[in-house]
Scaffold this active site. Structure first.
Site, short mmCIF file in Angstrom:
data_model
loop_
_atom_site.label_atom_id
_atom_site.label_comp_id
_atom_site.label_asym_id
_atom_site.label_seq_id
_atom_site.Cartn_x
_atom_site.Cartn_y
_atom_site.Cartn_z
N SER A 36 0.98 -1.90 0.66
CA SER A 36 -0.01 0.19 0.25
C SER A 36 1.14 1.07 -0.10
O SER A 36 1.57 1.66 -0.97
CB SER A 36 -0.72 0.27 0.69
OG SER A 36 -1.35 1.47 1.35
N TYR A 43 -4.43 8.53 -7.00
CA TYR A 43 -4.00 7.36 -5.89
C TYR A 43 -4.15 6.83 -4.44
O TYR A 43 -4.13 6.44 -4.15
CB TYR A 43 -1.87 8.34 -6.20
CG TYR A 43 -0.91 7.25 -5.29
CD1 TYR A 43 -0.65 5.91 -6.38
CD2 TYR A 43 -0.69 7.48 -4.03
CE1 TYR A 43 0.30 5.00 -5.42
CE2 TYR A 43 0.37 6.70 -3.29
CZ TYR A 43 0.85 5.36 -4.31
OH TYR A 43 2.21 4.29 -3.34
N LYS A 94 -5.32 3.66 -3.15
CA LYS A 94 -4.43 3.21 -2.11
C LYS A 94 -5.50 3.09 -0.71
O LYS A 94 -5.60 1.94 0.42
CB LYS A 94 -2.97 3.76 -1.09
CG LYS A 94 -2.42 4.06 -2.06
CD LYS A 94 -2.09 2.16 -2.84
CE LYS A 94 -0.56 2.40 -3.40
NZ LYS A 94 0.03 0.85 -3.63
#
Length: 288
Positions: free
Chosen positions: A135, A149, A153
């Protein structure tokens, strides 16, 4: 420490490459996948049949499933799955194309979900195993321009928080790895959206200047890729599996600040939260 067999995606560069090298050096077996597995040819020549390679674009679900099936068929048992493949994007939300959005989600979120679904029947059948999911500190903390992004995550962290509870009865442990900025190729592989003039003098524009500097965002990062790889590998010897590994001083500081801020916000809303219950509602708790 007994010899293990590992399955690693994105094994040709960054943390994936560093882990693969270390595992082979100590005598483990590695089923390594990458878009360009020929980049591992030097390791194949050195370590022989202890390195098994396959070409894999993790966004191709059918091929991913086939590669997983072949890896388990060829090795019999795989002890540790390392879901490492991924990349980053940067830009204000309205700067991205539809294609860029779909590609980021396909690689960083959908692919780990499908990899997990593909390996779980095998891990259950063999009586257990370990999954390590890369992660990011960006799975807990955010910066302007990292929206896509962060979405992937934060999404993968939510997915695995739930799956950890689902698979614990089968002896399967899962660890989320949250590194900060490390000196890998990650910064140079960022997909940076074309800039809109409207954001030039905003935090997004200021961060863009830093990211697009010749040295790149990762050149001066505090994280040592080799030490991070060592910490990830060592976590597999810890039982029960640590739910998270936060790696890097910057990761610790940013995640700590984010979590502390969220706790403060939650506490500030406690009275309001309780005020919206039915008067006769029994107390309940979410599973944790």
């Amino acid at each position: 420490m007994s010899t293990r067999t590992w399955f690693i995606t994105g094994a040709s560069s960054g943390f994936g490459r560093a882990m693969t090298e270390r595992l082979l050096e100590r005598g483990d077996r590695v089923a390594a996948t990458a878009r360009k597995p020929e980049r591992l040819s030097d390791l194949a020549g050195k370590h022989g049949d202890r390195l098994w390679t396959a070409a894999l674009d993790v966004t191709d679900t059918a091929t991913l499933r086939a590669v997983v099936e072949k890896a388990f068929a060829d090795h019999g048992r795989i002890d540790v799955i390392v879901s490492n493949a991924g990349y980053g994007t940067y830009g204000a939300a309205e700067e991205f194309t539809d294609e860029a959005i779909e590609a980021q989600i396909a690689t960083n979120l959908l692919a780990p979900v499908q990899l997990t679904r593909a390996v779980l029947p095998h891990l259950r059948a063999q009586g257990g195993g370990r999954i390590v999911q890369l992660s990011s500190a960006g799975g807990q903390a955010v910066f302007p321009g990292g929206n896509l992004y962060h979405a992937t995550k934060w999404g993968i962290e939510g997915f695995f928080e739930s799956v950890i509870l689902e698979v614990a009865p089968f002896g399967i442990g899962i660890t989320l790895v949250e590194p900060g900025v490390a000196r890998t190729e990650f910064g140079h592989s960022l997909d940076v959206a074309p800039a809109l003039d409207a954001y030039a003098d905003t935090p997004v524009g200021q961060m863009r200047q830093y990211i697009e500097a010749p040295a790149g965002i990762t050149a001066n990062g505090p994280g040592d890729p080799d030490r991070i790889a060592d910490a990830i590998l060592a976590s597999v010897d810890v039982s029960p599996a640590p739910r998270r590994l936060t790696l890097g001083s910057d990761a610790y500081q940013s995640v700590h600040a984010a979590l502390t801020g969220r706790i403060e916000e939650l506490e500030a809303s406690k009275d309001l939260a309780f005020s919206t219950d039915f008067a006769d509602s029994p107390a309940t708790e979410w599973a944790s």
